[in-house]
Design a protein around this motif. Structure first.
Motif, PDB file in Angstrom:
ATOM      1  N   ASP A 135     -23.815 -84.704 -86.982  1.00  0.00           N
ATOM      2  CA  ASP A 135     -22.765 -83.798 -86.497  1.00  0.00           C
ATOM      3  C   ASP A 135     -22.381 -84.107 -85.056  1.00  0.00           C
ATOM      4  O   ASP A 135     -21.292 -83.776 -84.611  1.00  0.00           O
ATOM      5  N   SER A 136     -23.327 -84.679 -84.313  1.00  0.00           N
ATOM      6  CA  SER A 136     -22.995 -85.075 -82.941  1.00  0.00           C
ATOM      7  C   SER A 136     -23.837 -86.280 -82.556  1.00  0.00           C
ATOM      8  O   SER A 136     -24.849 -86.581 -83.198  1.00  0.00           O
ATOM      9  N   VAL A 137     -23.381 -86.972 -81.502  1.00  0.00           N
ATOM     10  CA  VAL A 137     -24.073 -88.199 -81.089  1.00  0.00           C
ATOM     11  C   VAL A 137     -24.228 -88.230 -79.573  1.00  0.00           C
ATOM     12  O   VAL A 137     -23.319 -87.866 -78.833  1.00  0.00           O
ATOM     13  N   GLY A 138     -25.421 -88.646 -79.141  1.00  0.00           N
ATOM     14  CA  GLY A 138     -25.709 -88.772 -77.715  1.00  0.00           C
ATOM     15  C   GLY A 138     -26.720 -89.882 -77.485  1.00  0.00           C
ATOM     16  O   GLY A 138     -27.128 -90.567 -78.432  1.00  0.00           O
ATOM     17  N   MET A 139     -27.143 -90.015 -76.221  1.00  0.00           N
ATOM     18  CA  MET A 139     -27.995 -91.160 -75.858  1.00  0.00           C
ATOM     19  C   MET A 139     -29.344 -90.726 -75.305  1.00  0.00           C
ATOM     20  O   MET A 139     -29.922 -91.407 -74.454  1.00  0.00           O
ATOM     21  N   SER A 140     -29.836 -89.579 -75.786  1.00  0.00           N
ATOM     22  CA  SER A 140     -31.084 -89.078 -75.196  1.00  0.00           C
ATOM     23  C   SER A 140     -31.845 -88.181 -76.167  1.00  0.00           C
ATOM     24  O   SER A 140     -31.576 -88.169 -77.372  1.00  0.00           O
ATOM     25  N   THR A 141     -32.814 -87.445 -75.628  1.00  0.00           N
ATOM     26  CA  THR A 141     -33.467 -86.292 -76.270  1.00  0.00           C
ATOM     27  C   THR A 141     -34.459 -86.602 -77.390  1.00  0.00           C
ATOM     28  O   THR A 141     -35.554 -86.051 -77.417  1.00  0.00           O
ATOM     29  N   VAL A 142     -34.053 -87.476 -78.332  1.00  0.00           N
ATOM     30  CA  VAL A 142     -34.889 -87.718 -79.513  1.00  0.00           C
ATOM     31  C   VAL A 142     -36.282 -88.272 -79.149  1.00  0.00           C
ATOM     32  O   VAL A 142     -37.289 -87.801 -79.695  1.00  0.00           O
ATOM     33  N   PRO A 143     -36.390 -89.209 -78.202  1.00  0.00           N
ATOM     34  CA  PRO A 143     -37.744 -89.674 -77.849  1.00  0.00           C
ATOM     35  C   PRO A 143     -38.625 -88.547 -77.307  1.00  0.00           C
ATOM     36  O   PRO A 143     -39.792 -88.424 -77.699  1.00  0.00           O
ATOM     37  N   GLU A 144     -38.063 -87.702 -76.441  1.00  0.00           N
ATOM     38  CA  GLU A 144     -38.841 -86.596 -75.864  1.00  0.00           C
ATOM     39  C   GLU A 144     -39.286 -85.612 -76.957  1.00  0.00           C
ATOM     40  O   GLU A 144     -40.424 -85.146 -76.963  1.00  0.00           O
ATOM     41  N   VAL A 145     -38.358 -85.330 -77.878  1.00  0.00           N
ATOM     42  CA  VAL A 145     -38.687 -84.388 -78.956  1.00  0.00           C
ATOM     43  C   VAL A 145     -39.778 -84.984 -79.858  1.00  0.00           C
ATOM     44  O   VAL A 145     -40.706 -84.288 -80.278  1.00  0.00           O
ATOM     45  N   THR A 146     -39.680 -86.274 -80.126  1.00  0.00           N
ATOM     46  CA  THR A 146     -40.669 -86.937 -80.990  1.00  0.00           C
ATOM     47  C   THR A 146     -42.064 -86.867 -80.363  1.00  0.00           C
ATOM     48  O   THR A 146     -43.046 -86.524 -81.037  1.00  0.00           O
ATOM     49  N   VAL A 147     -42.131 -87.159 -79.073  1.00  0.00           N
ATOM     50  CA  VAL A 147     -43.435 -87.127 -78.386  1.00  0.00           C
ATOM     51  C   VAL A 147     -43.944 -85.681 -78.267  1.00  0.00           C
ATOM     52  O   VAL A 147     -45.137 -85.420 -78.402  1.00  0.00           O
ATOM     53  N   ALA A 148     -43.018 -84.745 -78.084  1.00  0.00           N
ATOM     54  CA  ALA A 148     -43.413 -83.328 -78.027  1.00  0.00           C
ATOM     55  C   ALA A 148     -44.010 -82.877 -79.358  1.00  0.00           C
ATOM     56  O   ALA A 148     -45.042 -82.208 -79.402  1.00  0.00           O
TER      57      ALA A 148
END
Ligand SMILES: O=P(O)(O)O[C@H]1O[C@H](CO)[C@@H](O)[C@H]1O
Length: 212
Positions: A135-148
Motif C-alpha cells: 500500500d505504500s513504499v519507503g526506504m526505512s523502518t523494516v530492519p528496525e522492526v525485524t530486529v525489534a
C-alpha cells in the motif's frame, strides 16, 4: 530517536538496527516507529496517516537482512516469526484514538514495503509493488522492526503518506524529497497527538484494563 540511519546512507543493516538492541538492553518494551512513504494504494491521499499492518522486506528477499550472520542468542532465536510483527492491540487502540480525535478521514491501515533507495521508484517498479500487495513504499523502518521483533519488543508503526507514487506514464508530477519534507511538517502535530495519546493509554492494555 531523533531521525534514523538508512541503508542508502551507506550504513550496514547491523548499524542501522543497533539502536534497537540498545533500547532492549535499556529495558524498553515497545518500539514505536514512524516514517514517510509514497502511497501506492489508489484510495490513499497525500497527508494520510497509515497504521502499518504488515510489511514486505524487499531488501531482505535479496539477502540484505539485519539478522544475517551468526545469531546472537542473547537477543533472540535463529528463525523468528514475523507473522504478528505489528501489535494488534496497539493498532486497535490507535484506530479508536483516531476516531476520538476526529482523524478518521485521514487515518488508514496498510502494508508498507521497504526498498533500499535512494532513488524513488520507476513506474514499472511501482506497478510491481502494487501487484505484490504493497500500500505504500519507503526506504526505512523494516530492519528496525525485524530486529525489534527478534528481541521480543512489541512494535507499533505509523507511516505518513507524503506523496503519491507514479503508476502511470502519462502522469506529469515528479516525486521529490522537498514534498516529502513539506507534508511531514504539515502533519507533524497530528502525528504527535496520535503517538502521545497512544503512549498515555498503552499501559492500560498491559494491565488488562478496557480502554474504551
Ligand atoms: O526516513 P523515512 O521516514 O523512511 O523517509 C522517507 O523519505 C525519504 C525520501 O524522501 C527516505 O528517507 C524515505 O525512507
Amino acid at each position: 530517536m531523533q531521525g534514523r540511519f538508512h541503508l542508502y546512507e551507506g550504513y550496514s543493516l547491523c548499524k542501522v538496527t543497533f539502536p534497537v538492541r540498545i533500547f532492549k538492553l535499556l529495558g524498553v518494551e515497545t518500539l514505536i516507529v514512524t516514517n514517510a512513504s509514497g502511497g501506492l494504494c489508489p484510495d490513499f491521499k497525500v497527508g494520510d496517516i497509515m497504521l502499518i499492518k504488515d510489511h514486505i522486506n524487499l531488501p531482505g528477499f535479496a539477502g540484505q537482512h539485519p539478522l544475517c550472520g551468526p545469531n546472537d542468542e542473547r537477543f533472540g532465536i535463529r528463525f523468528p516469526c514475523m507473522s504478528d510483527a505489528y501489535n494488534k492491540d496497539l493498532r486497535k487502540l490507535a484506530l479508536e484514538i483516531s476516531q476520538e480525535l476526529n482523524y478518521t478521514n485521514f487515518v488508514r491501515e496498510g502494508v508498507y514495503c521497504m526498498v533500499s533507495g535512494p532513488n524513488f521508484e520507476t513506474i514499472a517498479e511501482a506497478r510491481m509493488l502494487q501487484i505484490l500487495g504493497c500500500d505504500s513504499v519507503g526506504m526505512s523502518t523494516v530492519p528496525e522492526v525485524t530486529v525489534a521483533k527478534h528481541c521480543g519488543l512489541r512494535v507499533f508503526g505509523l507511516s505518513l503518506i507524503t506523496n503519491k507514487v507514479s503508476l502511470d506514464y502519462s502522469r506529469e508530477e515528479k516525486v521529490n524529497h522537498e514534498e516529502v519534507l513539506e507534508i511531514s511538517k504539515m502533519r507533524a502535530e497530528h502525528l504527535q497527538m496520535m503517538v502521545n495519546t497512544l503512549i498515555a493509554r498503552a499501559h492500560l492494555l498491559d494491565e488488562g484494563i478496557n480502554v474504551n
